[in-house]
Write an enzyme that holds these catalytic residues in place. Structure first.
Site, PDB file in Angstrom:
ATOM      1  N   VAL A   1      -7.444   0.989   3.965  1.00  0.00           N
ATOM      2  CA  VAL A   1      -6.622  -0.164   3.606  1.00  0.00           C
ATOM      3  C   VAL A   1      -5.548  -0.430   4.657  1.00  0.00           C
ATOM      4  CG1 VAL A   1      -4.994  -1.072   1.906  1.00  0.00           C
ATOM      5  CG2 VAL A   1      -7.063   0.094   1.133  1.00  0.00           C
ATOM      6  N   GLY A   2      -4.910   0.636   5.157  1.00  0.00           N
ATOM      7  CA  GLY A   2      -3.844   0.443   6.139  1.00  0.00           C
ATOM      8  C   GLY A   2      -4.319  -0.264   7.389  1.00  0.00           C
TER       9      GLY A   2
ATOM     10  N   CYS B   1      13.069  11.745   7.163  1.00  0.00           N
ATOM     11  CA  CYS B   1      13.026  11.430   8.588  1.00  0.00           C
ATOM     12  C   CYS B   1      14.400  11.521   9.233  1.00  0.00           C
ATOM     13  CB  CYS B   1      12.420  10.048   8.804  1.00  0.00           C
ATOM     14  SG  CYS B   1      13.203   8.748   7.832  1.00  0.00           S
TER      15      CYS B   1
ATOM     16  N   GLU C   1       8.890  17.047  14.970  1.00  0.00           N
ATOM     17  CA  GLU C   1       9.396  16.831  13.611  1.00  0.00           C
ATOM     18  C   GLU C   1       8.602  17.722  12.659  1.00  0.00           C
ATOM     19  OE1 GLU C   1      10.697  13.039  10.891  1.00  0.00           O
ATOM     20  OE2 GLU C   1       8.713  12.957  11.827  1.00  0.00           O
TER      21      GLU C   1
ATOM     22  N   GLU D   1       9.689   1.949  10.798  1.00  0.00           N
ATOM     23  CA  GLU D   1      10.705   2.990  10.583  1.00  0.00           C
ATOM     24  C   GLU D   1       9.936   4.302  10.632  1.00  0.00           C
ATOM     25  OE1 GLU D   1      12.573   5.919   9.579  1.00  0.00           O
ATOM     26  OE2 GLU D   1      12.232   5.246   7.521  1.00  0.00           O
TER      27      GLU D   1
ATOM     28  N   LYS E   1       0.863  -1.181   0.000  1.00  0.00           N
ATOM     29  CA  LYS E   1       0.000   0.000   0.000  1.00  0.00           C
ATOM     30  C   LYS E   1       0.900   1.231   0.000  1.00  0.00           C
ATOM     31  CE  LYS E   1      -1.645   2.770   2.985  1.00  0.00           C
ATOM     32  NZ  LYS E   1      -1.621   4.043   2.191  1.00  0.00           N
TER      33      LYS E   1
ATOM     34  N   ASP F   1      -6.022   4.723   1.850  1.00  0.00           N
ATOM     35  CA  ASP F   1      -5.505   5.559   2.924  1.00  0.00           C
ATOM     36  C   ASP F   1      -5.266   4.713   4.171  1.00  0.00           C
ATOM     37  OD1 ASP F   1      -8.069   5.126   3.927  1.00  0.00           O
ATOM     38  OD2 ASP F   1      -8.770   7.156   3.474  1.00  0.00           O
ATOM     39  N   GLY F   2      -4.694   5.341   5.191  1.00  0.00           N
ATOM     40  CA  GLY F   2      -4.379   4.612   6.409  1.00  0.00           C
ATOM     41  C   GLY F   2      -5.598   4.088   7.147  1.00  0.00           C
ATOM     42  N   PRO F   3      -6.622   4.919   7.373  1.00  0.00           N
ATOM     43  CA  PRO F   3      -7.803   4.427   8.089  1.00  0.00           C
ATOM     44  C   PRO F   3      -8.539   3.317   7.356  1.00  0.00           C
ATOM     45  CG  PRO F   3      -7.730   6.829   8.132  1.00  0.00           C
ATOM     46  CD  PRO F   3      -6.673   6.380   7.168  1.00  0.00           C
TER      47      PRO F   3
END
Length: 477
Positions: A210-211, A282, A382, A249, A174, A206-208
């Protein structure tokens, strides 16, 4: 490229189970450059089922055959590298020269590193002379969900897909929905590399959606994720019920420690490194810690370097920096720059708003703050943009204390002409990587962090181990 709203499942390009169009915005001009579909639970389940069905056959193949498949992928990737550079530059705003040389180049680098590691890896071996009849076997984990970010698309996709493939796992990728075009092109390359159906699958989302489905799915044996610490925390929680392996990561807030005896170019190089990829890395050295005797000089050099940094469209050739990836990211960076001003940091270059010659696109002014203190938001959070914070330190112990004063621990940097000092400081820094005097890491070096920067290692043989289970067999003979 195939129709961008399709997914790659079980060796075929397929339509989503239900349309859910999502525009892909070119950050250089804020125009729609493509449309993808965000996958549903049904699409995710289909991809996982295909990977599960293909696992036994792929896991049973000879290592030499899997290496040959990865070599075919490398050949296709290299042949189509110009297409990949265009896709990355368009979708996430990397200037085209950076996209060709570093963004696409990272993929070649890691493909070669994985191949070299796989060719020399001890896939099974005796436990030792004291137990000569016991054998240690390395076997694939199973179905792997690979969730990758937008900032270095091929760096992260290859760091996951290449070792997963060569170690005998099957996978569902994904990519980020913000920058998905490179992932779709990579799927086409995987198809051209002639893998058995189901070994590699791609579902956009998106994360909510498929993620989360991948993270909690009972038939997914491992999740390898690169992205924010916040998202990594949610993935770990979702994966806990099935006790699947999770490799993370995550974020960073790297310190660049510049001692008084450092090379005279150390400050300028540090600023350039912080701003590379528009600060969207990062492992960027975003906190510059300078020994007191060189502090004011360092601030002057950083100011001049920032003001000399060109900003422009990703389509233009040159050594400029491009836009931030999205409106959301642009607004986050602007808010944090304003927070730095409001909390009393000394603004010496840049600031809020776009550069004066640009009125469209998510462009950020290269920004430098001096006199930052550890209680300030820009010191602790960050930012993921071209924003540098500079602080003075008094001595070696003070520098180490400040560098470690963060929940993150990905990469720190040390600049000194005293090799013994470099070694002492490197041992005390709580981070997965310490770069000394601008010396880059070698191919196959382990990439990963301490603390809230994650818990896995990618690259070379370290990356192979991430995707392998260890089995002990006695009485082997």
């Amino acid at each position: 490229m195939p129709v961008s709203t399709q997914f790659y499942i079980n060796g075929h390009w397929v339509d989503p189970s239900q349309p859910n169009d999502h525009p892909v915005i070119n950050p250089s001009n804020e125009e729609v450059c493509a449309t993808i579909s965000l996958g549903s639970e049904a699409d995710t389940n289909a991809a996982v089922a295909a990977a599960k069905a293909a696992f036994d056959g792929w896991a049973a193949t000879q290592v030499a055959d899997r290496i040959a498949a990865l070599e075919r992928l490398r050949d296709v990737y290299k042949k189509r590298s110009d297409e990949m550079a265009e896709a990355i530059s368009t979708e996430m705003g990397a200037p085209i020269d950076l996209a060709r040389q570093q963004q696409v180049g990272a993929g070649i680098w890691h493909l070669d590193g994985t191949l070299n590691a796989a060719r020399s890896f001890a896939w099974d071996h005796p436990l030792g002379d004291h137990a000569s009849s016991e054998r240690i076997l390395y076997e694939p984990v199973g179905v792997c969900a690979l969730i990758t970010p937008w900032n270095w698309p091929m760096n992260q996709i290859v760091l996951k897909c290449a070792p997963a493939l060569v170690t005998g796992n099957t996978m569902v990728l994904k990519p980020s929905e913000i920058a998905p075009l490179s992932g779709l092109l990579f799927a086409e390359m995987m198809d051209e590399a002639d893998l058995p159906p189901g070994v590699f699958n791609l579902v956009n989302g998106d994360g909510p959606g498929v993620g989360s489905t991948l993270s909690a799915h009972p038939d997914v044996d491992m999740v390898s994720f690169t992205g924010s610490t916040r998202a990594g925390r949610l993935i770990s929680i979702a994966a806990a019920d099935t006790i699947k392996r999770v490799s993370l990561e995550l974020g960073g807030k790297g310190a660049n420690i510049i001692f008084a005896d450092a090379d005279e170019k150390a400050v300028k190089s540090g600023v350039i490194r912080c701003f590379r990829n528009t600060g969207q890395s990062c492992n960027a050295p975003t906190r510059m810690l300078v020994e007191r005797s060189r502090y004011e000089q360092a601030v002057e050099i950083a100011e001049a370097t920032a003001k000399a940094t060109d900003v422009g469209p990703a389509s233009e050739e040159g050594r400029h920096i491009g836009p931030a990836v999205s409106e959301t990211q642009f607004n986050k960076i602007q808010d944090l720059i304003q927070k730095g001003i409001d909390e009393g940091a000394r603004l010496v270059a840049g600031g809020t708003g776009r550069p004066g010659h640009l009125n469209r696109g998510y462009y950020v002014r290269p920004t430098v703050f001096a006199d930052v203190t550890p209680d300030m938001t820009i010191y602790r959070e960050e930012i993921f943009g071209p924003v540098l914070s500079i602080l003075p330190f008094e001595d070696e112990a003070h520098a180490v204390q400040m560098a470690n004063d963060t929940p993150y621990g990905l990469t720190n940097y040390v600049q000194t002409s005293d090799r013994e000092k470099l070694r002492r400081v490197a041992r005390k820094l709580r981070s997965g990587m310490v770069e000394g005097n601008g010396t880059g890491f070698g191919q196959g070096s382990p990439f990963g962090g301490f603390k809230q920067s994650g818990n896995g290692r990618e690259g070379g043989a370290f990356g192979l181990h991430e995707f392998l289970e260890v089995k002990a067999v006695s009485g082997w003979g």
